[in-house]
Enzyme design. Structure first.
Site, PDB file in Angstrom:
ATOM      1  N   HIS A 111       0.596  -1.131  -0.067  1.00  8.21           N
ATOM      2  CA  HIS A 111      -0.032  -0.072  -0.139  1.00  8.21           C
ATOM      3  C   HIS A 111       0.906   1.273  -0.139  1.00  8.21           C
ATOM      4  O   HIS A 111       1.453   1.545   1.084  1.00  8.21           O
ATOM      5  CB  HIS A 111      -1.007  -0.031   1.191  1.00  8.21           C
ATOM      6  CG  HIS A 111      -2.072  -0.925   1.102  1.00  8.21           C
ATOM      7  ND1 HIS A 111      -3.244  -0.933   1.954  1.00  8.21           N
ATOM      8  CD2 HIS A 111      -2.464  -1.662   0.055  1.00  8.21           C
ATOM      9  CE1 HIS A 111      -4.244  -1.719   1.701  1.00  8.21           C
ATOM     10  NE2 HIS A 111      -3.555  -2.440   0.642  1.00  8.21           N
ATOM     11  N   TYR A 147      -9.560   5.136   7.051  1.00 17.40           N
ATOM     12  CA  TYR A 147      -9.711   5.620   8.634  1.00 17.40           C
ATOM     13  C   TYR A 147     -10.890   6.496   8.438  1.00 17.40           C
ATOM     14  O   TYR A 147     -10.698   7.869   7.854  1.00 17.40           O
ATOM     15  CB  TYR A 147      -8.665   6.114   9.063  1.00 17.40           C
ATOM     16  CG  TYR A 147      -7.343   5.130   9.103  1.00 17.40           C
ATOM     17  CD1 TYR A 147      -7.254   4.531  10.464  1.00 17.40           C
ATOM     18  CD2 TYR A 147      -6.380   5.034   8.325  1.00 17.40           C
ATOM     19  CE1 TYR A 147      -5.974   3.697  10.909  1.00 17.40           C
ATOM     20  CE2 TYR A 147      -5.598   4.136   8.467  1.00 17.40           C
ATOM     21  CZ  TYR A 147      -5.170   3.475   9.836  1.00 17.40           C
ATOM     22  OH  TYR A 147      -4.332   2.553  10.122  1.00 17.40           O
ATOM     23  N   PRO A 153      -4.652   0.307  18.835  1.00 17.22           N
ATOM     24  CA  PRO A 153      -4.451  -0.197  17.679  1.00 17.22           C
ATOM     25  C   PRO A 153      -4.498   0.812  16.462  1.00 17.22           C
ATOM     26  O   PRO A 153      -3.707   0.562  15.397  1.00 17.22           O
ATOM     27  CB  PRO A 153      -5.616  -1.323  17.516  1.00 17.22           C
ATOM     28  CG  PRO A 153      -6.544  -0.949  18.262  1.00 17.22           C
ATOM     29  CD  PRO A 153      -5.869  -0.285  19.408  1.00 17.22           C
ATOM     30  N   LYS A 188       0.662  -0.333  15.119  1.00 17.59           N
ATOM     31  CA  LYS A 188       1.985  -0.450  15.382  1.00 17.59           C
ATOM     32  C   LYS A 188       2.434  -1.419  16.447  1.00 17.59           C
ATOM     33  O   LYS A 188       3.543  -1.647  16.556  1.00 17.59           O
ATOM     34  CB  LYS A 188       2.330   1.085  16.302  1.00 17.59           C
ATOM     35  CG  LYS A 188       2.402   2.286  15.296  1.00 17.59           C
ATOM     36  CD  LYS A 188       3.208   2.184  14.524  1.00 17.59           C
ATOM     37  CE  LYS A 188       3.278   3.262  13.481  1.00 17.59           C
ATOM     38  NZ  LYS A 188       3.979   2.927  12.036  1.00 17.59           N
ATOM     39  N   TYR A 201       3.884   6.645  10.007  1.00 22.33           N
ATOM     40  CA  TYR A 201       2.958   5.439   9.600  1.00 22.33           C
ATOM     41  C   TYR A 201       3.941   4.203   8.947  1.00 22.33           C
ATOM     42  O   TYR A 201       3.673   3.130   9.307  1.00 22.33           O
ATOM     43  CB  TYR A 201       2.015   5.910   8.686  1.00 22.33           C
ATOM     44  CG  TYR A 201       0.597   4.787   8.580  1.00 22.33           C
ATOM     45  CD1 TYR A 201      -0.380   4.905   9.247  1.00 22.33           C
ATOM     46  CD2 TYR A 201       0.618   4.043   7.660  1.00 22.33           C
ATOM     47  CE1 TYR A 201      -1.350   4.163   9.377  1.00 22.33           C
ATOM     48  CE2 TYR A 201      -0.167   3.045   7.447  1.00 22.33           C
ATOM     49  CZ  TYR A 201      -1.276   3.005   8.379  1.00 22.33           C
ATOM     50  OH  TYR A 201      -2.459   2.468   8.144  1.00 22.33           O
TER      51      TYR A 201
END
Ligand code: FAD
Ligand code: DHB
Length: 393
Positions: A72, A200, A292, A296, A384
């Site tokens: 991704h 998200y 969550p 990570k 990220y």
């Protein structure tokens, strides 16, 4: 039994550590209280930072991942009915990889056993002893027989509910804890995905996340009360809530399909300091838990064991204790940054009971700023895809 490193727990941390040690010529034995089949089927994490996927390839356990994973290059943030794309590859030149944790565990177990590694599954009554001396021992029962491993060091890789952390004298470690006033209801479904990347979503009814485990295996989460009863959530109600919260211009409509698995996860941040006591080293969830949001946990476990394997390599290879003595400080410095990121993502995207209209507007302003500022997006992207760990401190 005798080994150099006795490892408690065959999760990602324990197995990866054992694998890295083997490559460095260091012997280890892993003990695990669940069965091999259970470890290989446990539904957990699904997202790996760029460097973790590279580590698997570089150390020879990445072949299946290369074939079956999904790369991704970015993710979506949805709010106020619009999905905004954050392009990691453009912003920081890196990506993340979708590959189920249970597949990582499956690959590592297979590789350890092929390399002659020793993993004892379904052990009972594990206890650790004498790690304040230079002759630590691990005791357990296997097939009804009492067993003991004598080792040089013990690695406590037995997760949040394991026995390693509670075995450290309470006066020798400090705990830092934050429990969030919500949980995640997660499902694994069988249907075509709405998007190629994750979404998200911030929504007045609560957070939602669209993730995946494969091209036809969406993994979906909705924010719920921490003590929510799963019985109150028939599949139809879950889908209705997901449709409402994930609906956004710029994202495809969600397609429903059979629900293969569902469960509720609590949310907490937890750290201990230090992560070492004498000849016991704690790694992964045994030492820290992150909420969550931001994905990570698995990645933090990988950082710990990479540092620990390197430090033990220097100890046995060059007789240097320097890195071993700095294990806790190096891992904590990194883990606190990751805690900060996970807390920030969680705080930005969830509804907190009792929040005022001011708080909601502040969250929306934060999302608006983030999706409109390259500098802010770059910061999110850098965290990220995974921050570099500096061994020089
Ligand atoms: P664990 O995976 O917990 O492994 C510990 C092992 O020790 C287990 O196999 C356990 O059976 C064994 N054990 C425990 N006690 C004993 C004992 N007494 N004797 C012997 N063995 C013992 N992280 C991410 O990065 N991305 C995600 O998308 C993500 N999603 C998640 C979703 C869920 C529902 C959950 C619960 C977690 C998620 N995480 C995610 C977190 C991630 O799964 C964990 O951080 C990761 O499993 C940590 O690995 P570990 O090896 O430290 O611990
Ligand atoms: C997943 C979980 C997360 O917490 C996240 O931020 C991304 C993905 C997952 O389970 O796929």
């Amino acid at each position: 039994m005798r080994t150099q490193i006795g490892i408690v727990g065959a999760g990602p941390a324990g197995l990866m550590l054992s694998h890295l040690l083997h490559l460095a010529g260091i012997h280890s034995i892993v003990i695990e209280n669940r069965s091999r089949a259970y470890c290989e089927a446990r539904v957990r994490a699904g997202l790996m930072e760029h460097w973790v996927s590279e580590l698997l390839v570089e150390t020879g356990v990445g072949d299946r991942m290369k074939r079956e994973s999904m790369v991704h290059d970015g993710t979506y943030l949805a709010f106020n009915g619009t999905a905004h794309h954050i392009d990691f590859s453009k912003l920081v030149g890196k990506h993340v990889v979708i590959y189920d944790q249970k597949e990582v565990v499956t690959d590592l177990i297979a590789r350890r056993l092929a390399d002659g590694g020793e993993i004892h599954f379904e052990v009972e009554d594990t206890s650790i002893h004498d790690f304040n001396s230079d002759r630590p021992r691990i005791r357990f029962r296997s097939n009804g027989q009492q067993q003991e491993i004598a080792c040089d060091f013990i690695a406590g890789c037995d997760g949040f509910h394991g026995i390693a952390r509670p075995s450290v004298p309470a006066t020798a470690i400090s705990g830092f804890d934050r429990v969030y006033p919500f949980g995640w209801l997660g499902i694994l479904a069988q249907s075509p995905p709405p998007e190629k990347e994750l979404i998200y979503a911030y929504h007045p009814r609560g957070f939602a996340l669209y993730s995946m485990r494969g091209p036809t295996l969406p993994r979906l989460y909705i924010q719920c009360a921490p003590d929510e009863d799963i019985e109150n959530w028939p599949d139809s109600r879950i889908w209705e809530e997901l449709h409402t919260r994930l609906a956004a211009v710029g994202a495809q409509e969600l397609t429903e399909g059979p629900v293969l698995q569902k469960g509720i996860t609590g949310m907490r941040s937890f750290m201990i300091e230090p992560m070492q006591y004498k000849r016991l080293f704690l790694a992964g969830d045994a030492a820290h838990i992150v909420p969550p949001t931001g994905a990570k946990g698995l990645n933090l476990a990988a950082v710990d064991v990479r540092v620990l394997a390197r430090a033990l390599g220097e100890f046995y290879g060059r007789g240097s204790r320097d890195l071993l003595d700095r294990y806790s400080a190096i891992c904590l410095r990194h883990a606190w940054k990751v805690q900060r990121f996970s807390w920030w993502m969680t705080s930005m995207l969830h509804l907190f009971p009792g929040d005022s209209a001011f708080d909601r507007r502040r969250q929306l302003a934060e999302l608006d700023y983030l999706t409109g500022s390259r500098a802010a997006q770059q910061s999110l992207a850098e965290n990220y895809v995974g921050l570099d760990v500096s061994l020089n401190m």
